[in-house]
Scaffold this motif. Structure first.
Motif, PDB file in Angstrom:
ATOM      1  N   VAL A   1       0.834  -1.201   0.000  1.00 30.64           N
ATOM      2  CA  VAL A   1       0.000   0.000   0.000  1.00 30.64           C
ATOM      3  C   VAL A   1       0.871   1.253   0.000  1.00 30.64           C
ATOM      4  O   VAL A   1       2.039   1.217   0.375  1.00 30.64           O
ATOM      5  N   GLN A   2       0.270   2.354  -0.438  1.00 29.55           N
ATOM      6  CA  GLN A   2       0.923   3.658  -0.411  1.00 29.55           C
ATOM      7  C   GLN A   2       0.100   4.573   0.479  1.00 29.55           C
ATOM      8  O   GLN A   2      -1.133   4.583   0.401  1.00 29.55           O
ATOM      9  N   VAL A   3       0.784   5.332   1.336  1.00 31.53           N
ATOM     10  CA  VAL A   3       0.105   6.279   2.216  1.00 31.53           C
ATOM     11  C   VAL A   3      -0.251   7.508   1.386  1.00 31.53           C
ATOM     12  O   VAL A   3       0.598   8.065   0.690  1.00 31.53           O
ATOM     13  N   ILE A   4      -1.516   7.935   1.442  1.00 32.53           N
ATOM     14  CA  ILE A   4      -1.965   9.054   0.610  1.00 32.53           C
ATOM     15  C   ILE A   4      -2.252  10.308   1.417  1.00 32.53           C
ATOM     16  O   ILE A   4      -2.563  11.348   0.848  1.00 32.53           O
ATOM     17  N   ASN A   5      -2.130  10.225   2.756  1.00 32.06           N
ATOM     18  CA  ASN A   5      -2.445  11.373   3.589  1.00 32.06           C
ATOM     19  C   ASN A   5      -1.631  11.318   4.876  1.00 32.06           C
ATOM     20  O   ASN A   5      -1.320  10.247   5.368  1.00 32.06           O
ATOM     21  N   GLY A   6      -1.272  12.472   5.411  1.00 28.65           N
ATOM     22  CA  GLY A   6      -0.567  12.529   6.687  1.00 28.65           C
ATOM     23  C   GLY A   6       0.921  12.756   6.522  1.00 28.65           C
ATOM     24  O   GLY A   6       1.422  13.006   5.429  1.00 28.65           O
ATOM     25  N   LYS A   7       1.646  12.643   7.630  1.00 31.13           N
ATOM     26  CA  LYS A   7       3.077  12.953   7.613  1.00 31.13           C
ATOM     27  C   LYS A   7       3.901  11.922   6.850  1.00 31.13           C
ATOM     28  O   LYS A   7       5.014  12.210   6.434  1.00 31.13           O
TER      29      LYS A   7
END
Length: 118
Positions: free
Chosen positions: A24-30
């Motif tokens: 998965v890829q993080v799309i929001n946040g730090k």
């Protein structure tokens, strides 16, 4: 007296399209833009734990005599809405579509690329 536990509604697990082992890829946040593998899903809380993402430091007291305390770094959970399944072949993140195959079994594929996940 009344019991507080009786007044709370039981939470039901949420249908999650992200599963253990998915990239998965993080799309929001730090941690936005980082990719990693899902180690664990928490369907009741609608959260996932991703390897190497959202690291937290925890100080652990010694449990036995003669043992010293230690500092442990571990992954904390992310909300499932903040991650998207990532295609390592196409190098792009996409939403997941669940469809019924010709043989009647449910399959998952990426909406953007059409790549089958499982």
């Amino acid at each position: 007296m009344f019991n507080l536990n009786q007044t709370k509604k039981a939470s039901l697990p949420i249908k999650m399209r992200i599963r253990k082992g998915d990239t998965v890829q993080v799309i929001n946040g730090k941690e936005k833009g980082k990719t990693g593998e899902v180690l664990k899903t928490l369907p009741i809380e609608n959260r996932v734990i991703v390897q190497g993402i959202n690291l937290r430091t925890r100080h652990v007291k010694p449990t036995q005599e003669g043992e010293s305390g230690r500092i442990v770094t571990e992954e904390a959970s992310l909300h499932a809405s903040n991650v998207m399944v990532y295609s390592t072949k196409q190098k792009t993140a996409s939403r997941v579509e669940v469809f019924i195959d010709k043989d009647g079994s449910k399959k998952r594929r990426l909406k953007k690329t059409g790549e089958l996940i499982d």
